[in-house]
Design an enzyme around this catalytic site. Structure first.
Site, PDB file in Angstrom:
ATOM      1  N   HIS A  14       0.710  -1.190  -0.096  1.00 56.09           N
ATOM      2  CA  HIS A  14       0.148  -0.068  -0.028  1.00 56.09           C
ATOM      3  C   HIS A  14       0.875   1.232  -0.116  1.00 56.09           C
ATOM      4  O   HIS A  14       1.898   1.011   0.355  1.00 56.09           O
ATOM      5  CB  HIS A  14      -1.157   0.096   1.300  1.00 56.09           C
ATOM      6  CG  HIS A  14      -0.156   0.158   2.464  1.00 56.09           C
ATOM      7  ND1 HIS A  14       0.445  -0.720   3.229  1.00 56.09           N
ATOM      8  CD2 HIS A  14       0.073   1.310   3.404  1.00 56.09           C
ATOM      9  CE1 HIS A  14       1.045  -0.348   4.368  1.00 56.09           C
ATOM     10  NE2 HIS A  14       0.656   0.898   4.326  1.00 56.09           N
ATOM     11  N   HIS A  49      -2.018  10.706   5.888  1.00 54.82           N
ATOM     12  CA  HIS A  49      -1.610   9.526   6.986  1.00 54.82           C
ATOM     13  C   HIS A  49      -1.254  10.021   8.137  1.00 54.82           C
ATOM     14  O   HIS A  49      -1.738   9.560   9.120  1.00 54.82           O
ATOM     15  CB  HIS A  49      -0.889   8.519   6.097  1.00 54.82           C
ATOM     16  CG  HIS A  49      -0.712   7.234   7.150  1.00 54.82           C
ATOM     17  ND1 HIS A  49      -1.538   6.827   7.704  1.00 54.82           N
ATOM     18  CD2 HIS A  49       0.550   6.459   7.374  1.00 54.82           C
ATOM     19  CE1 HIS A  49      -1.397   5.739   8.438  1.00 54.82           C
ATOM     20  NE2 HIS A  49       0.019   5.440   8.057  1.00 54.82           N
ATOM     21  N   HIS A  96       7.971   8.875   9.095  1.00 56.13           N
ATOM     22  CA  HIS A  96       6.603   9.072   8.303  1.00 56.13           C
ATOM     23  C   HIS A  96       6.622  10.599   8.096  1.00 56.13           C
ATOM     24  O   HIS A  96       6.530  11.247   7.091  1.00 56.13           O
ATOM     25  CB  HIS A  96       5.655   8.545   9.062  1.00 56.13           C
ATOM     26  CG  HIS A  96       5.442   7.302   8.691  1.00 56.13           C
ATOM     27  ND1 HIS A  96       5.656   6.032   9.308  1.00 56.13           N
ATOM     28  CD2 HIS A  96       4.453   6.520   7.553  1.00 56.13           C
ATOM     29  CE1 HIS A  96       5.345   5.119   8.829  1.00 56.13           C
ATOM     30  NE2 HIS A  96       4.463   5.232   7.793  1.00 56.13           N
ATOM     31  N   GLU A  99       4.667   0.632   1.040  1.00 57.78           N
ATOM     32  CA  GLU A  99       4.797  -0.285   2.113  1.00 57.78           C
ATOM     33  C   GLU A  99       4.371  -1.683   1.788  1.00 57.78           C
ATOM     34  O   GLU A  99       3.550  -1.777   0.951  1.00 57.78           O
ATOM     35  CB  GLU A  99       4.328   0.427   3.414  1.00 57.78           C
ATOM     36  CG  GLU A  99       4.942   1.385   4.045  1.00 57.78           C
ATOM     37  CD  GLU A  99       4.335   2.093   5.270  1.00 57.78           C
ATOM     38  OE1 GLU A  99       5.134   2.801   6.047  1.00 57.78           O
ATOM     39  OE2 GLU A  99       2.941   2.039   5.316  1.00 57.78           O
TER      40      GLU A  99
HETATM   41 ZN   LIG Z   1       1.011   2.594   5.770  1.00 58.17          ZN
END
Ligand SMILES: [Zn+2]
Length: 213
Positions: A51, A57, A165, A177
């Site tokens: 994904h 995110h 991240h 990932e």
């Molecule tokens: Zn992720």
């Protein structure tokens, strides 16, 4: 030309991040029950299997998965082989032979061996990038970075605020990932990474190919 499909197969017994259930496929219509076609309803977390992570995110109000730049998702890509046991750092990257001008990097580590065993559960001891590596990739102008486990960042980084991240996503780097690289050698490839354009999506499963020429 050789095509490597480095996508994890979506299945109900696949390993997922703790607290996230695996994909569910439920029958909606079935020919065997007298319906005109076979149709199912899919319920899936948007960070399941292979994904991508969009900026949204980890950054509220930032771009969702539908706004990822397509030209970052497709193009020349270097697969770097990592044999170490610590998380990947800037000092390792400096000696790793990163190709000049490359904009997409994927890391093949011992993590990929986990995907050979279909019964292997979630492993929190996976290898990932440390914060120095993330900053180095941003400074180099990398636009896409891929990892061969379910996070680009070490397990337990939540208490630190997910610095890997955040550093990558703030700079607009696309994170991929859950790549299965067990059958892929380090070297130059072209990558095709195709997440679904879910409006305002916080992530999306992706089909990812590495093309070897
Ligand atoms: Zn992720």
């Amino acid at each position: 030309m050789k095509l490597h499909d480095v996508t994890l197969v979506l299945r109900p017994d696949m390993p997922t991040w703790p607290g996230e259930h695996p994909p569910r496929v439920e029958p909606l219509r079935r020919i065997a029950r007298g319906d005109g076609a076979n149709v199912s309803v899919l319920t899936i977390g948007d960070h399941t299997g292979t994904h991508v992570d969009p900026p949204l995110h980890f950054i509220d109000g930032a771009d969702g998965v539908d706004a990822l730049p397509a030209d970052a998702l497709v193009g020349p890509c270097q697969v770097l082989g990592y044999e170490g046991d610590d998380h990947i750092s800037q000092s390792w990257l400096e000696g790793a032979g990163v190709a000049p001008g490359i904009e997409r990097i994927v890391f093949r580590t011992r993590n990929s061996a986990r995907w050979i065993d279909p019964d292997a559960g979630f492993d929190k001891d996976f290898l990932a990038l440390d914060e120095t590596a993330a900053r180095w990739l941003v400074q180099r102008g990398i636009r896409l970075v891929g990892s061969d486990y379910l996070s680009i960042e070490p397990f337990g980084s939540g208490k630190l605020g997910h610095p890997v991240h955040v550093a990558l996503l703030r700079a607009g780097v696309v994170i991929v990932e859950g790549l299965d690289l067990h059958d892929v050698k380090p070297g130059p490839y072209e990558i095709v990474c195709a997440p679904l354009p879910i409006r305002g999506g916080t992530g999306s499963p992706a089909r990812v190919f590495l093309i070897e020429r």
